[in-house]
Design a protein around this motif. Structure first.
Motif, PDB file in Angstrom:
ATOM      1  N   GLU A  41       0.664  -1.327   0.182  1.00 24.03           N
ATOM      2  CA  GLU A  41      -0.084  -0.099   0.044  1.00 24.03           C
ATOM      3  C   GLU A  41       0.553   1.443   0.245  1.00 24.03           C
ATOM      4  O   GLU A  41       0.560   1.929  -0.936  1.00 24.03           O
ATOM      5  CB  GLU A  41      -1.465  -0.102   1.356  1.00 24.03           C
ATOM      6  CG  GLU A  41      -1.941   1.672   1.343  1.00 24.03           C
ATOM      7  CD  GLU A  41      -3.133   1.298   2.486  1.00 24.03           C
ATOM      8  OE1 GLU A  41      -4.156   2.099   2.634  1.00 24.03           O
ATOM      9  OE2 GLU A  41      -3.040  -0.096   3.340  1.00 24.03           O
ATOM     10  N   THR A  42       1.824   1.110   0.937  1.00 20.13           N
ATOM     11  CA  THR A  42       2.840   2.162   0.969  1.00 20.13           C
ATOM     12  C   THR A  42       3.719   2.827  -0.377  1.00 20.13           C
ATOM     13  O   THR A  42       3.568   3.613  -1.188  1.00 20.13           O
ATOM     14  CB  THR A  42       4.090   2.634   2.064  1.00 20.13           C
ATOM     15  OG1 THR A  42       2.882   1.999   3.407  1.00 20.13           O
ATOM     16  CG2 THR A  42       4.799   3.355   2.700  1.00 20.13           C
ATOM     17  N   LEU A  43       3.780   1.900  -0.951  1.00 21.78           N
ATOM     18  CA  LEU A  43       4.515   1.643  -2.453  1.00 21.78           C
ATOM     19  C   LEU A  43       4.082   2.674  -3.635  1.00 21.78           C
ATOM     20  O   LEU A  43       4.249   3.497  -3.851  1.00 21.78           O
ATOM     21  CB  LEU A  43       5.146   0.396  -3.015  1.00 21.78           C
ATOM     22  CG  LEU A  43       5.848  -0.538  -2.168  1.00 21.78           C
ATOM     23  CD1 LEU A  43       5.612  -1.904  -2.448  1.00 21.78           C
ATOM     24  CD2 LEU A  43       7.582   0.359  -2.880  1.00 21.78           C
ATOM     25  N   GLY A  44       2.492   1.769  -3.313  1.00 21.38           N
ATOM     26  CA  GLY A  44       1.910   2.367  -3.842  1.00 21.38           C
ATOM     27  C   GLY A  44       1.419   3.815  -4.248  1.00 21.38           C
ATOM     28  O   GLY A  44       1.040   4.210  -5.315  1.00 21.38           O
ATOM     29  N   LYS A  45       0.861   4.004  -3.216  1.00 22.64           N
ATOM     30  CA  LYS A  45       1.236   5.913  -2.857  1.00 22.64           C
ATOM     31  C   LYS A  45       1.915   6.216  -2.952  1.00 22.64           C
ATOM     32  O   LYS A  45       1.830   7.854  -3.475  1.00 22.64           O
ATOM     33  CB  LYS A  45       0.471   5.761  -1.061  1.00 22.64           C
ATOM     34  CG  LYS A  45      -0.608   5.281  -1.092  1.00 22.64           C
ATOM     35  CD  LYS A  45      -0.952   5.600   1.361  1.00 22.64           C
ATOM     36  CE  LYS A  45      -2.705   4.547   1.404  1.00 22.64           C
ATOM     37  NZ  LYS A  45      -3.236   4.809   2.807  1.00 22.64           N
ATOM     38  N   LEU A  46       3.454   5.921  -2.953  1.00 22.31           N
ATOM     39  CA  LEU A  46       4.812   6.777  -3.006  1.00 22.31           C
ATOM     40  C   LEU A  46       5.105   7.156  -4.733  1.00 22.31           C
ATOM     41  O   LEU A  46       5.332   8.131  -4.950  1.00 22.31           O
ATOM     42  CB  LEU A  46       5.987   6.656  -2.187  1.00 22.31           C
ATOM     43  CG  LEU A  46       5.660   5.866  -0.840  1.00 22.31           C
ATOM     44  CD1 LEU A  46       6.880   5.550  -0.355  1.00 22.31           C
ATOM     45  CD2 LEU A  46       5.372   7.488  -0.162  1.00 22.31           C
ATOM     46  N   LEU A  47       4.351   5.819  -5.060  1.00 23.36           N
ATOM     47  CA  LEU A  47       4.421   6.013  -6.794  1.00 23.36           C
ATOM     48  C   LEU A  47       3.601   6.826  -7.622  1.00 23.36           C
ATOM     49  O   LEU A  47       3.997   7.651  -8.422  1.00 23.36           O
ATOM     50  CB  LEU A  47       4.351   4.380  -7.316  1.00 23.36           C
ATOM     51  CG  LEU A  47       4.483   4.686  -8.423  1.00 23.36           C
ATOM     52  CD1 LEU A  47       5.706   4.715  -9.537  1.00 23.36           C
ATOM     53  CD2 LEU A  47       4.446   3.301  -9.241  1.00 23.36           C
ATOM     54  N   ILE A  48       2.285   7.219  -6.918  1.00 24.91           N
ATOM     55  CA  ILE A  48       1.236   8.072  -7.912  1.00 24.91           C
ATOM     56  C   ILE A  48       2.444   9.268  -7.270  1.00 24.91           C
ATOM     57  O   ILE A  48       1.622  10.387  -8.147  1.00 24.91           O
ATOM     58  CB  ILE A  48       0.776   7.538  -6.755  1.00 24.91           C
ATOM     59  CG1 ILE A  48      -0.679   6.611  -7.128  1.00 24.91           C
ATOM     60  CG2 ILE A  48      -0.798   8.966  -6.668  1.00 24.91           C
ATOM     61  CD1 ILE A  48      -1.813   5.918  -6.403  1.00 24.91           C
ATOM     62  N   ARG A  49       2.419   9.470  -5.913  1.00 29.70           N
ATOM     63  CA  ARG A  49       3.341  11.458  -5.369  1.00 29.70           C
ATOM     64  C   ARG A  49       4.140  11.281  -6.538  1.00 29.70           C
ATOM     65  O   ARG A  49       4.446  12.286  -7.169  1.00 29.70           O
ATOM     66  CB  ARG A  49       3.590  10.952  -4.281  1.00 29.70           C
ATOM     67  CG  ARG A  49       2.310  11.425  -3.153  1.00 29.70           C
ATOM     68  CD  ARG A  49       3.229  10.786  -1.591  1.00 29.70           C
ATOM     69  NE  ARG A  49       3.736  11.797  -1.456  1.00 29.70           N
ATOM     70  CZ  ARG A  49       4.110  11.713   0.103  1.00 29.70           C
ATOM     71  NH1 ARG A  49       3.991  10.710  -0.152  1.00 29.70           N
ATOM     72  NH2 ARG A  49       5.424  12.562   0.430  1.00 29.70           N
ATOM     73  N   ARG A  50       5.145  10.112  -6.666  1.00 34.93           N
ATOM     74  CA  ARG A  50       6.410  10.338  -7.975  1.00 34.93           C
ATOM     75  C   ARG A  50       5.598  10.804  -9.306  1.00 34.93           C
ATOM     76  O   ARG A  50       6.560  11.711  -9.585  1.00 34.93           O
ATOM     77  CB  ARG A  50       6.742   8.973  -8.051  1.00 34.93           C
ATOM     78  CG  ARG A  50       8.293   8.936  -8.857  1.00 34.93           C
ATOM     79  CD  ARG A  50       9.330   9.643  -7.983  1.00 34.93           C
ATOM     80  NE  ARG A  50      10.710   9.887  -8.974  1.00 34.93           N
ATOM     81  CZ  ARG A  50      10.767  11.249  -9.542  1.00 34.93           C
ATOM     82  NH1 ARG A  50      10.356  12.493  -9.408  1.00 34.93           N
ATOM     83  NH2 ARG A  50      11.785  11.362 -10.585  1.00 34.93           N
ATOM     84  N   ILE A  51       4.765   9.729  -9.604  1.00 41.25           N
ATOM     85  CA  ILE A  51       4.413  10.030 -10.764  1.00 41.25           C
ATOM     86  C   ILE A  51       3.720  11.690 -11.102  1.00 41.25           C
ATOM     87  O   ILE A  51       4.466  12.545 -12.402  1.00 41.25           O
ATOM     88  CB  ILE A  51       3.207   9.075 -11.432  1.00 41.25           C
ATOM     89  CG1 ILE A  51       3.979   7.790 -11.180  1.00 41.25           C
ATOM     90  CG2 ILE A  51       2.532   9.314 -12.341  1.00 41.25           C
ATOM     91  CD1 ILE A  51       2.850   6.790 -11.418  1.00 41.25           C
TER      92      ILE A  51
END
Length: 350
Positions: free
Chosen positions: A305-315
């Motif tokens: 879940e953390t990986l997904g949330k951080l990736l959205i922010r990175r995008i």
């Protein structure tokens, strides 16, 4: 109303709502220039008729795929790893425009293959991968291409990149301290293969803790966490028959720990009496093992879940050095009970 056999389009929604196609398109994108009531009405109609946007057309128009790719590196050491990671990622992407796509990586293929495929064909807007190496070529390639990613694991490249990692050094220190508190004086650590970064973290934490405690230690050179169960069983059976065998062990994998317990039992040794073991727990398995085993929990679903949330922010353009998370180990020792079962079960079924 469109015939059931027809695929609904923007024009279908426009006809049903009496709006212009451009207004419908902007309403589906939740453009703030469109009145909230109109956006909600358009989105409700789209849902009712089963409208799905043409991702290929959107890709051509915007250069975006609305896809996040998880490069799945199958391995058996962490039970339920794939299911838990996917569960966490999908939880993070819920209510967003992103879809999760699994890109397999086969053990015999170079680690760069799936990453190069995604980059070459622009198959996703961002990527998640695991089992990082100190000089991980995937991280270097993605950084060179300025392609959004978050790795499950750190590297030793000397560059800042987004990651989520479990504090394996803290786990090893915690495990050694637990074994020493139970009177164990000859400790062994089953390590991952040399190529993985988390081997270094485990080893650093283990060595620091045994030196502080002044106890003997050993690192089996013939087996590791990726070894076959039969090889681990054979190694420990042999070692227990040699002079000064270990009386305690740290094991960062549930499957390896089962082989260790089998060897101990077949040699007439009882866990908790003749030998103690601390295992990294990632599933519900060890709640059912008797005698109870000291465990330290790693929440793979939470990591996903953390990986997904951080990736959205990175995008969205956030800097990678602001997108780093280190998960703390959670002790589940036998004298503290095993009270996290409900929490683990809830996350795995989410």
């Amino acid at each position: 109303m469109a015939r059931r056999s027809d695929r609904p389009t923007l024009r279908t929604i426009a006809e049903l709502t009496g709006l212009a196609v451009t207004t419908v398109s902007r309403a589906l994108l939740d453009a703030p220039q469109i009145a909230l009531e109109t956006r909600q009405r358009v989105q409700r109609v789209a849902h009712e008729i089963g409208y799905q946007p043409d991702r290929a057309a959107r890709h051509l128009r915007t250069g975006r795929t609305n896809v996040i790719s998880f490069v799945l590196d199958p391995h058996d050491e962490l039970l339920g790893f794939s299911t838990s990671m996917i569960s966490g990622l999908t939880r993070a992407l819920r209510d967003t425009q992103y879809h999760l796509v699994i890109t397999p990586h086969f053990a015999e293929a170079p680690t760069l293959d799936p990453i190069e495929y995604i980059l070459r064909n622009r198959m996703a807007d961002g990527v998640v991968f695991s089992r990082t190496e100190p000089k991980d070529p995937r991280v270097k390639l993605l950084m060179e291409n300025d392609f959004p990613f978050v790795s499950h694991g750190r590297t030793d490249l000397g560059i800042e990149h987004a990651f989520v990692d479990y504090d394996n050094a803290a786990f090893a220190r915690m495990a050694v301290e637990r074994l020493v508190s139970k009177g164990r004086r000859r400790l062994a650590l089953i390590l991952p293969p040399d190529r993985f970064m988390f081997r270094r973290h485990l080893l650093d934490g283990f060595q620091e803790a045994v030196e502080r405690a002044g106890v003997a230690s050993e690192l089996p050179g013939d087996v590791n966490l990726d070894s076959d169960a039969a090889d681990l069983y054979a190694w420990l059976t042999w070692r227990l028959r040699q002079p000064d065998p270990p009386d305690g062990m740290v094991c960062a994998g549930e499957v390896s720990a089962l082989s260790i317990m089998a060897a101990l039992s077949d040699q007439g040794l009882t866990v908790g009496k003749d030998f103690d073991l601390v295992v990294k727990q990632t599933s519900l398995l060890y709640d059912e093992v008797r005698p109870r085993i000291d465990a330290v929990y790693e929440d793979i679903s939470e990591a996903g879940e953390t990986l997904g949330k951080l990736l959205i922010r990175r995008i969205a353009g956030e800097k990678p050095d602001a997108l780093q998370c280190l998960q703390e180990p959670v002790p589940r020792f036998t004298d503290r009970g095993h009270g996290t079962r409900a929490a683990i079960g809830a996350r795995q079924s989410a």
